[in-house]
Design a protein around this motif. Structure first.
Motif, PDB file in Angstrom:
ATOM      1  N   SER A 160       2.583  40.059  39.076  1.00 16.31           N
ATOM      2  CA  SER A 160       3.785  40.701  38.547  1.00 16.31           C
ATOM      3  C   SER A 160       3.498  42.115  38.064  1.00 16.31           C
ATOM      4  O   SER A 160       4.271  43.037  38.336  1.00 16.31           O
ATOM      5  N   LEU A 161       2.401  42.295  37.339  1.00 17.74           N
ATOM      6  CA  LEU A 161       2.093  43.618  36.813  1.00 17.74           C
ATOM      7  C   LEU A 161       1.688  44.589  37.930  1.00 17.74           C
ATOM      8  O   LEU A 161       2.056  45.766  37.892  1.00 17.74           O
ATOM      9  N   PHE A 162       0.960  44.102  38.927  1.00 22.05           N
ATOM     10  CA  PHE A 162       0.618  44.946  40.077  1.00 22.05           C
ATOM     11  C   PHE A 162       1.880  45.364  40.820  1.00 22.05           C
ATOM     12  O   PHE A 162       2.053  46.531  41.181  1.00 22.05           O
ATOM     13  N   THR A 163       2.779  44.424  41.033  1.00 24.50           N
ATOM     14  CA  THR A 163       4.031  44.722  41.731  1.00 24.50           C
ATOM     15  C   THR A 163       4.880  45.687  40.914  1.00 24.50           C
ATOM     16  O   THR A 163       5.449  46.639  41.466  1.00 24.50           O
ATOM     17  N   LEU A 164       4.956  45.459  39.611  1.00 24.46           N
ATOM     18  CA  LEU A 164       5.710  46.363  38.731  1.00 24.46           C
ATOM     19  C   LEU A 164       5.151  47.779  38.827  1.00 24.46           C
ATOM     20  O   LEU A 164       5.902  48.736  39.013  1.00 24.46           O
ATOM     21  N   ASN A 204       5.684  53.272  40.603  1.00 24.91           N
ATOM     22  CA  ASN A 204       5.021  54.448  41.198  1.00 24.91           C
ATOM     23  C   ASN A 204       5.743  54.942  42.451  1.00 24.91           C
ATOM     24  O   ASN A 204       5.733  56.135  42.736  1.00 24.91           O
ATOM     25  N   GLU A 205       6.338  54.036  43.208  1.00 24.15           N
ATOM     26  CA  GLU A 205       7.064  54.409  44.425  1.00 24.15           C
ATOM     27  C   GLU A 205       8.527  54.770  44.142  1.00 24.15           C
ATOM     28  O   GLU A 205       9.310  54.955  45.064  1.00 24.15           O
ATOM     29  N   ASN A 206       8.891  54.839  42.869  1.00 26.12           N
ATOM     30  CA  ASN A 206      10.257  55.156  42.442  1.00 26.12           C
ATOM     31  C   ASN A 206      11.288  54.195  43.014  1.00 26.12           C
ATOM     32  O   ASN A 206      12.413  54.578  43.322  1.00 26.12           O
ATOM     33  N   LEU A 207      10.883  52.940  43.178  1.00 22.04           N
ATOM     34  CA  LEU A 207      11.810  51.905  43.641  1.00 22.04           C
ATOM     35  C   LEU A 207      12.399  51.126  42.478  1.00 22.04           C
ATOM     36  O   LEU A 207      13.308  50.326  42.664  1.00 22.04           O
ATOM     37  N   LEU A 208      11.847  51.368  41.291  1.00 21.58           N
ATOM     38  CA  LEU A 208      12.246  50.587  40.129  1.00 21.58           C
ATOM     39  C   LEU A 208      12.058  51.412  38.872  1.00 21.58           C
ATOM     40  O   LEU A 208      11.054  52.104  38.720  1.00 21.58           O
ATOM     41  N   SER A 209      13.025  51.307  37.980  1.00 21.27           N
ATOM     42  CA  SER A 209      12.886  51.932  36.664  1.00 21.27           C
ATOM     43  C   SER A 209      12.564  50.834  35.652  1.00 21.27           C
ATOM     44  O   SER A 209      12.763  49.654  35.920  1.00 21.27           O
ATOM     45  N   MET A 210      12.075  51.225  34.504  1.00 24.39           N
ATOM     46  CA  MET A 210      11.763  50.234  33.464  1.00 24.39           C
ATOM     47  C   MET A 210      13.037  49.515  33.012  1.00 24.39           C
ATOM     48  O   MET A 210      12.997  48.336  32.702  1.00 24.39           O
ATOM     49  N   ARG A 211      14.127  50.230  32.980  1.00 27.33           N
ATOM     50  CA  ARG A 211      15.395  49.613  32.571  1.00 27.33           C
ATOM     51  C   ARG A 211      15.789  48.495  33.553  1.00 27.33           C
ATOM     52  O   ARG A 211      16.177  47.411  33.146  1.00 27.33           O
ATOM     53  N   PHE A 247      14.924  39.764  32.328  1.00 26.99           N
ATOM     54  CA  PHE A 247      15.935  38.950  31.654  1.00 26.99           C
ATOM     55  C   PHE A 247      16.532  37.923  32.618  1.00 26.99           C
ATOM     56  O   PHE A 247      16.665  36.742  32.281  1.00 26.99           O
ATOM     57  N   ILE A 248      16.878  38.369  33.829  1.00 29.48           N
ATOM     58  CA  ILE A 248      17.397  37.453  34.846  1.00 29.48           C
ATOM     59  C   ILE A 248      16.359  36.377  35.146  1.00 29.48           C
ATOM     60  O   ILE A 248      16.689  35.202  35.336  1.00 29.48           O
ATOM     61  N   GLY A 249      15.086  36.764  35.184  1.00 29.41           N
ATOM     62  CA  GLY A 249      14.009  35.801  35.411  1.00 29.41           C
ATOM     63  C   GLY A 249      13.981  34.723  34.350  1.00 29.41           C
ATOM     64  O   GLY A 249      13.832  33.534  34.655  1.00 29.41           O
ATOM     65  N   PHE A 250      14.144  35.109  33.075  1.00 26.32           N
ATOM     66  CA  PHE A 250      14.180  34.119  32.006  1.00 26.32           C
ATOM     67  C   PHE A 250      15.386  33.194  32.148  1.00 26.32           C
ATOM     68  O   PHE A 250      15.280  31.977  31.988  1.00 26.32           O
ATOM     69  N   VAL A 251      16.540  33.774  32.453  1.00 26.73           N
ATOM     70  CA  VAL A 251      17.756  32.963  32.610  1.00 26.73           C
ATOM     71  C   VAL A 251      17.591  31.976  33.770  1.00 26.73           C
ATOM     72  O   VAL A 251      17.911  30.789  33.634  1.00 26.73           O
ATOM     73  N   LEU A 252      17.081  32.448  34.904  1.00 29.17           N
ATOM     74  CA  LEU A 252      16.889  31.556  36.051  1.00 29.17           C
ATOM     75  C   LEU A 252      15.844  30.489  35.761  1.00 29.17           C
ATOM     76  O   LEU A 252      16.012  29.329  36.134  1.00 29.17           O
ATOM     77  N   GLN A 253      14.776  30.885  35.084  1.00 22.11           N
ATOM     78  CA  GLN A 253      13.737  29.915  34.769  1.00 22.11           C
ATOM     79  C   GLN A 253      14.281  28.815  33.861  1.00 22.11           C
ATOM     80  O   GLN A 253      14.010  27.634  34.077  1.00 22.11           O
TER      81      GLN A 253
END
Length: 110
Positions: free
Chosen positions: A50-54, A59-66, A73-79
């Motif tokens: 997860s941390l490597f993917t994050l 770094n590739e600007n495909l994801l922001s921290m927000r 949060f969605i992960g917690f809800v689904l889990q």
């Protein structure tokens, strides 16, 4: 930029679910002060992946921290919903499986 639509969503959602799962196992380990199934997998597989993917997605600007916090949060809800479903399914299974086995046994004996 690779991935589009649903694929991009899954590339971000899966690490979010795994990280949420790992965090929950780690908190259970701390809370119960004993071994919890899944804590070793969390430390050696869930967290590094997860941390490597994050890091890669940021770094590739495909994801922001927000966005990542949203997916976490969605992960917690689904889990939580997966765990509740699994518990309900196992209760039903262990309640009805012996009854089914008894009926099957009666049919086969006759």
């Amino acid at each position: 930029m690779y991935g589009n639509g649903g694929y991009h969503f899954l590339f971000i959602l899966v690490p979010g679910i795994l990280l949420a799962n790992g965090i929950s196992h780690l908190f259970q380990f701390i809370f119960f002060k004993s071994y919890v199934p899944g804590v070793i997998t969390s430390v050696f597989i869930d967290f590094p992946y997860s941390l490597f993917t994050l890091k890669h997605l940021i770094n590739e600007n495909l994801l922001s921290m927000r966005k990542f916090c949203f997916f976490l949060f969605i992960g917690f809800v689904l889990q939580i919903s997966f765990v509740l479903f699994a518990h309900m399914f196992s209760k039903l299974l262990f309640h009805y499986l012996p009854l089914f086995y008894q009926k099957l046994k009666r049919v086969l004996v006759q």
